[in-house]
Design a protein around this motif. Structure first.
Motif, PDB file in Angstrom:
ATOM      1  N   THR A 138       0.619  -1.134   0.237  1.00  9.03           N
ATOM      2  CA  THR A 138      -0.247  -0.102  -0.652  1.00  9.03           C
ATOM      3  C   THR A 138       0.672   1.078  -0.335  1.00  9.03           C
ATOM      4  O   THR A 138       0.703   2.010  -0.704  1.00  9.03           O
ATOM      5  CB  THR A 138      -1.015  -0.278   0.756  1.00  9.03           C
ATOM      6  N   ALA A 139       1.962   1.647   0.975  1.00 11.74           N
ATOM      7  CA  ALA A 139       3.069   2.369   0.954  1.00 11.74           C
ATOM      8  C   ALA A 139       3.706   2.558  -0.459  1.00 11.74           C
ATOM      9  O   ALA A 139       4.039   3.764  -0.992  1.00 11.74           O
ATOM     10  CB  ALA A 139       3.765   2.514   1.862  1.00 11.74           C
ATOM     11  N   LEU A 140       4.193   1.445  -1.660  1.00 12.63           N
ATOM     12  CA  LEU A 140       4.297   1.170  -2.349  1.00 12.63           C
ATOM     13  C   LEU A 140       3.357   2.512  -3.278  1.00 12.63           C
ATOM     14  O   LEU A 140       4.147   3.444  -4.562  1.00 12.63           O
ATOM     15  CB  LEU A 140       4.768   0.157  -3.003  1.00 12.63           C
ATOM     16  N   GLY A 141       1.591   1.884  -3.195  1.00  9.43           N
ATOM     17  CA  GLY A 141       1.393   3.254  -4.296  1.00  9.43           C
ATOM     18  C   GLY A 141       0.929   4.569  -3.693  1.00  9.43           C
ATOM     19  O   GLY A 141       0.813   4.997  -4.569  1.00  9.43           O
ATOM     20  N   ARG A 142       1.289   4.852  -2.206  1.00  9.77           N
ATOM     21  CA  ARG A 142       1.651   5.891  -1.869  1.00  9.77           C
ATOM     22  C   ARG A 142       2.359   7.105  -3.005  1.00  9.77           C
ATOM     23  O   ARG A 142       2.732   8.276  -3.651  1.00  9.77           O
ATOM     24  CB  ARG A 142       1.400   6.366  -0.813  1.00  9.77           C
ATOM     25  N   TYR A 143       3.688   5.478  -2.830  1.00  4.01           N
ATOM     26  CA  TYR A 143       4.666   6.727  -3.476  1.00  4.01           C
ATOM     27  C   TYR A 143       4.640   6.625  -5.105  1.00  4.01           C
ATOM     28  O   TYR A 143       6.189   7.437  -5.246  1.00  4.01           O
ATOM     29  CB  TYR A 143       6.285   6.348  -2.538  1.00  4.01           C
ATOM     30  N   LYS A 144       3.747   5.777  -5.822  1.00  2.10           N
ATOM     31  CA  LYS A 144       3.596   5.565  -7.046  1.00  2.10           C
ATOM     32  C   LYS A 144       5.479   4.980  -7.358  1.00  2.10           C
ATOM     33  O   LYS A 144       5.988   4.870  -8.477  1.00  2.10           O
ATOM     34  CB  LYS A 144       4.085   7.060  -7.562  1.00  2.10           C
ATOM     35  N   VAL A 145       4.848   3.742  -6.583  1.00  2.00           N
ATOM     36  CA  VAL A 145       6.345   3.163  -6.991  1.00  2.00           C
ATOM     37  C   VAL A 145       5.427   1.150  -7.555  1.00  2.00           C
ATOM     38  O   VAL A 145       4.980   1.534  -6.779  1.00  2.00           O
ATOM     39  CB  VAL A 145       7.262   2.609  -5.432  1.00  2.00           C
ATOM     40  N   SER A 146       5.998   1.094  -8.339  1.00  5.35           N
ATOM     41  CA  SER A 146       5.254  -0.540  -8.195  1.00  5.35           C
ATOM     42  C   SER A 146       6.081  -0.981  -7.447  1.00  5.35           C
ATOM     43  O   SER A 146       6.881  -1.532  -7.047  1.00  5.35           O
ATOM     44  CB  SER A 146       6.089  -0.514  -9.977  1.00  5.35           C
ATOM     45  N   PRO A 147       4.832  -2.347  -7.275  1.00  5.36           N
ATOM     46  CA  PRO A 147       5.327  -3.343  -6.372  1.00  5.36           C
ATOM     47  C   PRO A 147       6.100  -4.325  -7.188  1.00  5.36           C
ATOM     48  O   PRO A 147       6.578  -5.287  -6.793  1.00  5.36           O
ATOM     49  CB  PRO A 147       3.316  -3.727  -6.270  1.00  5.36           C
TER      50      PRO A 147
END
Length: 84
Positions: A59-68
């Motif tokens: 979820t944090a990756l999404g907030r930082y716009k980083v692909s999982p």
């Protein structure tokens, strides 16, 4: 567990609208996200560094716009072609 001390100007907390505990939590997450993005660590290790579950880290990756995903589209296509 090792404990670190970080000297931070008090104004930072006001600017970010976070108390020291929230700031520390966000700092750990931000560092883990960046290290994951640079492929220094796995998702599991990054979640451990951040002090969150793997689901919370994703979820944090999404907030930082980083692909999982740590694969590029070309790498995925190459693997699919190889599997045939």
């Amino acid at each position: 567990m090792t404990q670190l001390t970080l000297d931070t100007p008090k104004e930072v907390f006001a600017t970010l609208r976070k108390d020291p505990e929230e700031f520390t939590r966000e700092l750990r997450i931000a560092a883990a996200v960046k290290w994951y993005e640079l492929e220094f660590v796995s998702q599991g290790r990054a979640a451990e560094i951040a002090g969150v579950t793997r689901a919370e880290f994703i979820t944090a990756l999404g907030r930082y716009k980083v692909s999982p995903f740590q694969y590029t589209a070309d790498e995925v296509l190459a693997e699919l072609q190889y599997a045939d």
